[in-house]
Design an enzyme around this catalytic site. Structure first.
Site, PDB file in Angstrom:
ATOM      1  N   LYS A  24       0.818  -1.212   0.000  1.00 22.25           N
ATOM      2  CA  LYS A  24       0.000   0.000   0.000  1.00 22.25           C
ATOM      3  C   LYS A  24       0.855   1.266   0.000  1.00 22.25           C
ATOM      4  O   LYS A  24       0.410   2.318  -0.439  1.00 22.25           O
ATOM      5  CB  LYS A  24      -0.969  -0.028   1.167  1.00 22.25           C
ATOM      6  CG  LYS A  24      -1.914  -1.229   1.021  1.00 22.25           C
ATOM      7  CD  LYS A  24      -3.154  -1.146   1.832  1.00 22.25           C
ATOM      8  CE  LYS A  24      -4.200  -2.144   1.389  1.00 22.25           C
ATOM      9  NZ  LYS A  24      -3.785  -3.565   1.467  1.00 22.25           N
TER      10      LYS A  24
HETATM   11  C1  LIG Z   1      -4.427  -4.623   0.819  1.00 19.90           C
HETATM   12  C2  LIG Z   1      -3.665  -5.887   0.705  1.00 19.90           C
HETATM   13  C3  LIG Z   1      -4.016  -6.900  -0.235  1.00 19.90           C
HETATM   14  C4  LIG Z   1      -5.236  -6.795  -1.123  1.00 19.90           C
HETATM   15  O1  LIG Z   1      -5.101  -5.813  -2.126  1.00 19.90           O
HETATM   16  P1  LIG Z   1      -6.391  -5.270  -2.912  1.00 19.90           P
HETATM   17  O2  LIG Z   1      -5.894  -4.151  -3.748  1.00 19.90           O
HETATM   18  O3  LIG Z   1      -7.344  -4.803  -1.841  1.00 19.90           O
HETATM   19  O4  LIG Z   1      -6.949  -6.399  -3.707  1.00 19.90           O
HETATM   20  C5  LIG Z   1      -3.209  -8.023  -0.313  1.00 19.90           C
HETATM   21  N1  LIG Z   1      -2.142  -8.184   0.488  1.00 19.90           N
HETATM   22  C6  LIG Z   1      -1.784  -7.250   1.400  1.00 19.90           C
HETATM   23  C7  LIG Z   1      -0.610  -7.508   2.272  1.00 19.90           C
HETATM   24  C8  LIG Z   1      -2.525  -6.071   1.542  1.00 19.90           C
HETATM   25  O5  LIG Z   1      -2.160  -5.152   2.472  1.00 19.90           O
END
Ligand SMILES: *Cc1c(COP(=O)(O)O)cnc(C)c1O
Length: 467
Positions: A112
């Protein structure tokens, strides 16, 4: 570049306004009115470019009219300069066919950061041009909160209020949020569950007086700018593995469908992608939707991959809009039906449009743990449970052995130390860039899950829109 809503009745906006708005006024999500196209020559020209230069090339068409190339380069240099690896998103080879794309070298150890570090700078840049102040309010079960706080801490004209369920995030996750002592950061531990915290936030956004007065904004992945920043690493990885002369498949641990949708956009822009493999845990609404056309909400099961424990996958609406012929009013009807009954069938056009590029898999806890062991035994790589869900799906997807398969490694293994230790016997250590979070002072409020109490707390501390 002009952006339109998936529900067809909100005004078209430019990039700056789309970034600040987040959600469209008609309840839809914004998308570019058309996809920019990269020719073979454009992709060949990405060879040898650094991550930042790749980012500038890939994102320039999307920000046209809001940022010029030099401004975009300045923001990308600053955002990605905070990553601990010089390649920003490096790759690791696991066996002859399988690769990892490591997206966790940012300040808070999850993918993120790639999007939120840039979003924080975009907010600051756009707010500096106008007389407004922004109040970000969010609820987090872990990763998004720390990444968002890190991205906006200390920035002008923006405050962030982050709600987490008291006692229900890990110590590392809580301290990553609560040891940030910048005056514009407010952490609130809610005496309740994540759903209680989320319900409070939703109610604030639906409260026109409160939302308007404080100019509330969201940082979850419905914000187009976040998805845009994630398109870059698909190009960066594919070019390193021989694109455009070589097709590549990607496996993506999926929750809200933001990350994998960015891969879809890369393909629409001209990147030769063989397949996008959507990997879910046992919360498998997306697997059922892609395999059988059944998009119906179940109840959430808690797993070792909490960032993928979702009931509704907001960004899936963007795919349904694009593959279903971009008929916003028809999609608005379909989504209204879903919101009323918590279930819907995909149309034939939506199913056919998705099936040419996407496949999916549902990975349970055993298969996840087995994938952690497979990576560790075969190549010595320690991977986190979310990445392992992606890798398990990658290995069972039956992709032609001549085609490289890249699994997106979405979190650093030390964020989920217990699950990794259970599978491998190895306890991952926290990287030194986290610093001494276990010794630092924490600051947060503890509030009950009562709307009046939480909004009074925020109203006392937030700055009004034009303040
Ligand atoms: C947010 C997240 C996901 C999922 O990603 P999306 O874009 O919501 O599909 C997968 N793995 C981790 C570690 C995350 O923080």
């Amino acid at each position: 570049m002009e952006y339109v809503s998936t529900r067809g009745s909100a005004p078209a906006l430019d990039f700056e306004n789309v970034t600040l708005a987040g959600l469209a006024k008609d309840g839809g999500l914004y998308l570019p009115s058309e996809w920019p196209r990269f020719s073979r020559e454009d992709i060949l020209a990405l060879r040898g470019l650094s991550y930042v230069e790749t980012a500038v090339r890939v994102m320039t068409p999307f920000v046209a009219g809001a940022l010029d190339e030099a401004e975009l380069r300045e923001l990308c240099t600053s955002a990605y300069g905070r990553f601990s690896h010089q390649a920003v998103t490096p790759m690791v080879q696991l066996d002859h066919q399988h690769w990892l794309l490591e997206l966790f070298h940012g300040p808070t150890l999850a993918f993120k950061d790639v999007a939120l570090q840039l979003l924080g700078l975009l907010f600051e840049r756009f707010l500096s041009r106008r007389d407004t102040h922004l109040t970000i309010v969010g609820a987090t079960s872990g990763d998004t909160g720390s990444a968002a706080i890190d991205a906006v801490a200390g920035r002008a004209k923006v405050d962030i209020f982050m709600l987490h369920p008291e006692g229900r995030v890990s110590d590392v996750q809580r301290r990553q949020m609560t040891t940030v002592l910048s005056p514009n950061v407010y952490n609130i531990a809610i005496q309740g569950s994540f759903d209680d915290a989320q319900a409070l936030v939703k109610r604030m956004f639906n409260d026109p007086e409160f939302a308007g007065k404080f100019n509330l904004s969201a940082v979850n992945s419905i914000n187009w700018a976040r998805l845009m920043a994630q398109i870059v690493y698909y190009f960066y990885a594919a070019v390193r593995l021989g694109s455009p002369n070589q097709k590549i498949a990607f496996a993506v641990p999926t929750g809200n469908f933001g990350d994998v949708f960015a891969g879809y956009v890369a393909e629409r822009m001209g990147l030769p992608i063989e397949r996008l493999i959507v990997a879910t845990n046992v919360n498998d609404i997306l697997h059922r939707a892609l395999a059988d056309g059944d998009y119906s909400q179940g109840s959430v099961t808690a797993t070792a991959t909490p960032s993928m424990d979702i009931q509704v996958s907001s960004n899936f609406e963007r795919l349904l809009f694009d593959v279903g012929g971009r008929d916003g009013l028809a999609l608005a009807e379909q989504m209204k039906g879903f919101e009323a009954t918590k279930a819907m069938r995909l149309t034939n056009a939506q199913r056919e449009g998705a099936s040419s590029l996407f496949s999916s898999a549902r990975i349970d806890g055993d298969a996840m743990a087995q994938a952690i062991r497979w990576a560790y035994d075969g190549s010595g790589e320690v991977i986190d449970p979310h990445t392992a869900v992606g890798l398990a799906a990658a290995r069972e997807a039956g992709i032609d052995p001549a085609i490289p398969v890249v699994t997106l490694a979405t979190a650093h293994p030390s964020k989920f130390r217990d699950a990794v230790e259970r599978a491998t016997g190895v306890r991952p250590t926290l990287p030194s860039r986290l610093g001494n979070i276990f010794d630092r002072e924490e600051r947060y409020a503890k509030l009950s899950a009562h709307y009046a109490e939480v909004t009074a707390y925020i109203a006392e501390r937030a700055t009004p829109r034009n303040g």
